[in-house]
Design an enzyme around this catalytic site. Structure first.
Site, PDB file in Angstrom:
ATOM      1  N   LYS A 155       0.839  -1.207   0.000  1.00  0.00           N
ATOM      2  CA  LYS A 155       0.000   0.000   0.000  1.00  0.00           C
ATOM      3  C   LYS A 155       0.872   1.254   0.000  1.00  0.00           C
ATOM      4  O   LYS A 155       0.712   2.142  -0.816  1.00  0.00           O
ATOM      5  CB  LYS A 155      -0.941  -0.002   1.214  1.00  0.00           C
ATOM      6  CG  LYS A 155      -1.954   1.112   1.152  1.00  0.00           C
ATOM      7  CD  LYS A 155      -2.637   1.352   2.474  1.00  0.00           C
ATOM      8  CE  LYS A 155      -2.051   2.583   3.114  1.00  0.00           C
ATOM      9  NZ  LYS A 155      -2.659   2.965   4.370  1.00  0.00           N
ATOM     10  N   ASP A 174      -6.478   0.824   0.460  1.00  0.00           N
ATOM     11  CA  ASP A 174      -6.647   1.244   1.851  1.00  0.00           C
ATOM     12  C   ASP A 174      -8.061   0.855   2.272  1.00  0.00           C
ATOM     13  O   ASP A 174      -8.767   0.148   1.537  1.00  0.00           O
ATOM     14  CB  ASP A 174      -6.384   2.764   2.003  1.00  0.00           C
ATOM     15  CG  ASP A 174      -7.552   3.578   1.494  1.00  0.00           C
ATOM     16  OD1 ASP A 174      -8.346   3.054   0.663  1.00  0.00           O
ATOM     17  OD2 ASP A 174      -7.714   4.724   1.925  1.00  0.00           O
TER      18      ASP A 174
END
Ligand code: SF4
Length: 260
Positions: A155, A174
Site C-alpha cells: 500500500k 486502503d
C-alpha cells in the site's frame, strides 16, 4: 417408410422451434448481469473521472521522502492527523540523513498523536537508515526497493510510486478502496493483496493511480463506512451493494428497488 402421422414440414417446424429456443437461451445468457463486464467497469471509471477530476493524495508533502514518512504514519489514523504532526517532524529532521542519525525514542513525542508511535518511530528511523545506507539518501523508485524498507508494504509503496513518481505499478488498497471495491462488486475478497490483484485485472493500468485517489475521495465524501449517502452518489445506478441506504435499482440478492 416414414411414420404416417409426421409430415416432413412438421420436422422442419420442430427444428425451427428448437433453433429459436436455443437463440433465446443464448441471448438470455449473454445479457446476464456481470459486475466485471468491461462496459460496466469503464462506466464506473468514467463517472469517477467526471466527479473527481483533480483529486490527489491528501497527505501534505514536498518530496518523495516526506510522502514516504507521511504514508507510514498514516496507518490506522487519518490524513488530517498526519498533516498535523509532519510539519514539526520535517522541520526538526528535514531529510532521511537527518532522521537516520537519531534513535526512534527521540522521534516518538513528535508523532505520538498518530497512534502506534513506538512502531512508527522504529519504522521511519529504520527506513531513513536504509535509504541512506542502501540508496544513497534517495527514496528508491522501484517496488522492490520500497518493499525492502521497514514499515513499507504494497500500500505504502503504491502511494509513493503513484503519487510522487507517477508510476502505476499497482493499486493502493486502503480501507476505502477495500470497502467500496467490494460494494461495487469489483472484488469479493477481504484480503488487500487479493483485492489489489482483482482490481489490476479489471481496471486498465493507466487508471490504477486515479482509481485509488478517486475512490478514497468518494469514500470520505459519500460512500462512507456506515450509512453511505447513496441518494447523492453518482454511481448509484451501477451499484448493487447490500448495505445501500437508497436505491433506484433492484439489488441482486432479492431486495426490491426503493424508488425515491
Ligand atoms: S450507491 Fe451507496 S453503496 Fe453504492 S457506491 Fe454509492 S454510496 Fe456507495
Amino acid at each position: 417408410m416414414g411414420h404416417p402421422s409426421f409430415a416432413p414440414s412438421m420436422f422442419v417446424s420442430i427444428a425451427g422451434m428448437v433453433t429459436t429456443a436455443k437463440k433465446v437461451a443464448k441471448s438470455v445468457k449473454s445479457t446476464k448481469y456481470d459486475p466485471l463486464a468491461k462496459e460496466r467497469v469503464a462506466e464506473i471509471l468514467e463517472i469517477l473521472q467526471r466527479t473527481y477530476p483533480d483529486v490527489r493524495c491528501a497527505l501534505h508533502h514536498e518530496n518523495a521522502w516526506q510522502l514516504l514518512v507521511a504514508t507510514i504514519l498514516s496507518a490506522q489514523t487519518t490524513d488530517v492527523r498526519v498533516n498535523m504532526v509532519t510539519p514539526a517532524l520535517f522541520k526538526k529532521y528535514p531529510t532521511a540523513k537527518a532522521l537516520a542519525k537519531v534513535e526512534p525514542e527521540a522521534v516518538e513525542p513528535l508523532i505520538m498523536s498518530t497512534g502506534f508511535y513506538h512502531n512508527k518511530a522504529k519504522n521511519i528511523v529504520g527506513a531513513a537508515r536504509r535509504v541512506v545506507e542502501e540508496f544513497g539518501g534517495e527514496v528508491p523508485e522501484t517496488m522492490e526497493g520500497l518493499l525492502s524498507l521497514p514499515g513499507v508494504a504494497r500500500k505504502t509503496a503504491n502511494v509513493v510510486l503513484g503519487s510522487w513518481f507517477g508510476r502505476g505499478e499497482g493499486v493502493v488498497v486502503d480501507t476505502h478502496v477495500h470497502r467500496i471495491s467490494r460494494r461495487l462488486e469489483l472484488t469479493k475478497s477481504d484480503d488487500p493483496k487479493r483485492i489489489e490483484q482483482d482490481l489490476m485485472k479489471v481496471i486498465p493500468q493507466a487508471k490504477w493511480i486515479d482509481y485509488s485517489h478517486q475512490i478514497i475521495h468518494h469514500g470520505r465524501a459519500i460512500c462512507v463506512a456506515r450509512g453511505p449517502k447513496c441518494v447523492e452518489c453518482p454511481l448509484e445506478k451501477l451499484c448493487h451493494a447490500e448495505d445501500k441506504t437508497w436505491s433506484t435499482v433492484a439489488q441482486h440478492k432479492g431486495a426490491k428497488a426503493i424508488k425515491g
